[in-house]
Design an enzyme around this catalytic site. Structure first.
Site, PDB file in Angstrom:
ATOM      1  N   CYS A   1       0.819  -1.225   0.000  1.00  0.00           N
ATOM      2  CA  CYS A   1       0.000   0.000   0.000  1.00  0.00           C
ATOM      3  C   CYS A   1       0.845   1.264   0.000  1.00  0.00           C
ATOM      4  O   CYS A   1       0.337   2.360  -0.239  1.00  0.00           O
ATOM      5  CB  CYS A   1      -0.945  -0.012   1.192  1.00  0.00           C
ATOM      6  SG  CYS A   1      -1.933  -1.504   1.246  1.00  0.00           S
TER       7      CYS A   1
ATOM      8  N   HIS B   1      -3.320   6.800   3.051  1.00  0.00           N
ATOM      9  CA  HIS B   1      -3.745   5.524   2.456  1.00  0.00           C
ATOM     10  C   HIS B   1      -5.116   5.168   3.037  1.00  0.00           C
ATOM     11  O   HIS B   1      -5.346   5.296   4.245  1.00  0.00           O
ATOM     12  CB  HIS B   1      -2.721   4.443   2.796  1.00  0.00           C
ATOM     13  CG  HIS B   1      -3.201   3.072   2.462  1.00  0.00           C
ATOM     14  ND1 HIS B   1      -3.740   2.762   1.228  1.00  0.00           N
ATOM     15  CD2 HIS B   1      -3.249   1.929   3.200  1.00  0.00           C
ATOM     16  CE1 HIS B   1      -4.088   1.488   1.235  1.00  0.00           C
ATOM     17  NE2 HIS B   1      -3.810   0.960   2.408  1.00  0.00           N
TER      18      HIS B   1
ATOM     19  N   ASN C   1     -10.115  -0.434   0.381  1.00  0.00           N
ATOM     20  CA  ASN C   1      -8.647  -0.352   0.330  1.00  0.00           C
ATOM     21  C   ASN C   1      -8.183  -0.840  -1.042  1.00  0.00           C
ATOM     22  O   ASN C   1      -8.335  -2.016  -1.373  1.00  0.00           O
ATOM     23  CB  ASN C   1      -8.079  -1.232   1.454  1.00  0.00           C
ATOM     24  CG  ASN C   1      -6.554  -1.222   1.508  1.00  0.00           C
ATOM     25  OD1 ASN C   1      -5.886  -0.778   0.576  1.00  0.00           O
ATOM     26  ND2 ASN C   1      -6.014  -1.734   2.592  1.00  0.00           N
TER      27      ASN C   1
END
Ligand code: COA
Length: 330
Positions: free
Chosen positions: A113, A252, A282
């Site tokens: 990520c 994020h 996500n």
């Protein structure tokens, strides 16, 4: 030469997977998912839609918004943990080919990520060294291809999509990316991993080809809050910048509660914090550029706005960046 963040683009696949849909797949509820994560829905790529297909759509928009032609691009870096092919070729090379660029430097990076922030740091270094002029960085993920839809601990979290940016050389110091921090700690590798399919696989890789993600969610949550907070506090202090002068905090998008905890630790107003987790979930390496694209599309991102990026992911990896937007607002 300085490196400037000149444009943004994103692509979101059409199909939507809602929390109610997930209720029919695993033992969960819309209420649990929304309360624990802030996610309502996520987008899922079509069966025949690859990570590079999504990436190339985002790249085309970023190139056009930068006012460049495809041939101006001299490097493509793709941040992904769900590449078209796991060993080779790189997704970046496939994207380059789909853009009609056969001679460009193209490679993938693996920082989960945090991938987009890592890619940004590589682009900055190549430009400041004078080796490249216009670098396309793209975060693209088909996480649905590596998600185990029988595991309620992970399948509720992830979605698909892509975001891309053009980083170009400039002599205008006001447009320069100010600073980027990146780091990793492999001793936490087992918190979030795809344990099958590689040379470290504990299984016969021919029989267990699925590269599904596994996560120790609760432990990951705690390390995420601590790491993300420490990282932004330190990049702001190193550059003598007050959190109040940040126009857009773009973290994020893993979990609303993580973002809220970091925002509160920095005393940020709600208006400073960019949130897309509710509609995209996500999307790993694509999450930050997709979020930047969201504020661009909604006309909240203007030239000169200071963005603070903050990412955390498998590895563990982390990274933060202080980035003025050098492009024109919509
Ligand atoms: N639906 C319903 N119940 C669920 C569930 C789901 N989808 N997933 C887990 N549960 C249950 C657990 O089994 C547990 O039940 P128990 O108390 O009977 O044992 C309970 O809910 C609490 O589980 P826990 O894992 O402690 O929940 P949590 O509050 O930590 O939330 C996550 C789980 C995954 C949402 C959260 O830990 C998280 O977001 N972690 C970080 C994720 C992340 O950032 N990952 C990517 C880094 S890039």
């Amino acid at each position: 030469m300085y490196a400037a963040f000149c444009s943004i683009g994103a692509y979101v696949p059409e199909k939507i997977l809602t929390n109610s849909d997930l209720e029919t797949m695993v033992d969960t509820s819309d209420e649990w998912i929304y309360k624990r994560t802030g996610i309502k829905e996520r987008h899922i790529a079509a069966d025949n839609e690859t990570t590079s297909d999504m990436g190339v759509n985002a790249c085309r928009i970023a190139i056009e918004r930068a006012g460049l032609s495809h041939n101006d691009i001299d490097m493509i870096i793709c941040a992904t943990i769900s590449p078209d092919y796991f060993c080779m070729p790189s997704t970046a090379a496939i994207i380059a080919d789909k853009l009609g660029l056969q001679k460009v430097t193209a490679f993938d990076i693996s920082a989960a990520c945090t991938g987009f922030v890592y890619a940004l740091s590589i682009a900055k270094a190549f430009i400041e060294s004078g080796m490249k002029k216009n670098i396309l960085i793209v975060g693209a993920e088909k996480l649905s291809a590596i998600t185990d839809y029988t595991d309620r601990g992970t399948c509720i979290l992830f979605g698909d999509g892509a975001g891309a940016a053009i980083i170009s050389a400039t002599d205008n110091k006001e447009h320069a990316i100010i600073d980027i921090h990146t780091g990793s700690d492999g001793s936490y590798a087992d918190l979030l991993m795809s344990p099958n399919g590689g040379s470290g696989s504990i299984h016969d890789t021919l029989e267990h080809t699925a590269c599904f993600m596994q996560m120790k969610g609760n432990e990951t949550f705690k390390v995420a809050v601590r790491t993300l907070t420490n990282d932004v506090v330190s990049i702001l202090a190193d550059n003598s910048i007050e959190a109040s002068t940040v126009k857009h905090f773009v973290p994020h998008q893993a979990n609303y509660r993580i973002i809220k905890a970091v925002g509160d630790a920095l005393n940020l107003d709600e208006a400073q914090v960019v949130l897309t987790v509710e509609k995209y979930g996500n999307t790993s390496g694509a999450s930050i550029p997709m979020a930047i694209n969201d504020i661009y599309e909604s006309r909240r991102l203007q030239q000169g706005d200071l963005m603070l990026l903050d990412a955390f992911g498998g590895g563990l990896t982390w990274g933060s960046a202080l980035v003025p937007f050098a492009g024109k607002g919509k």
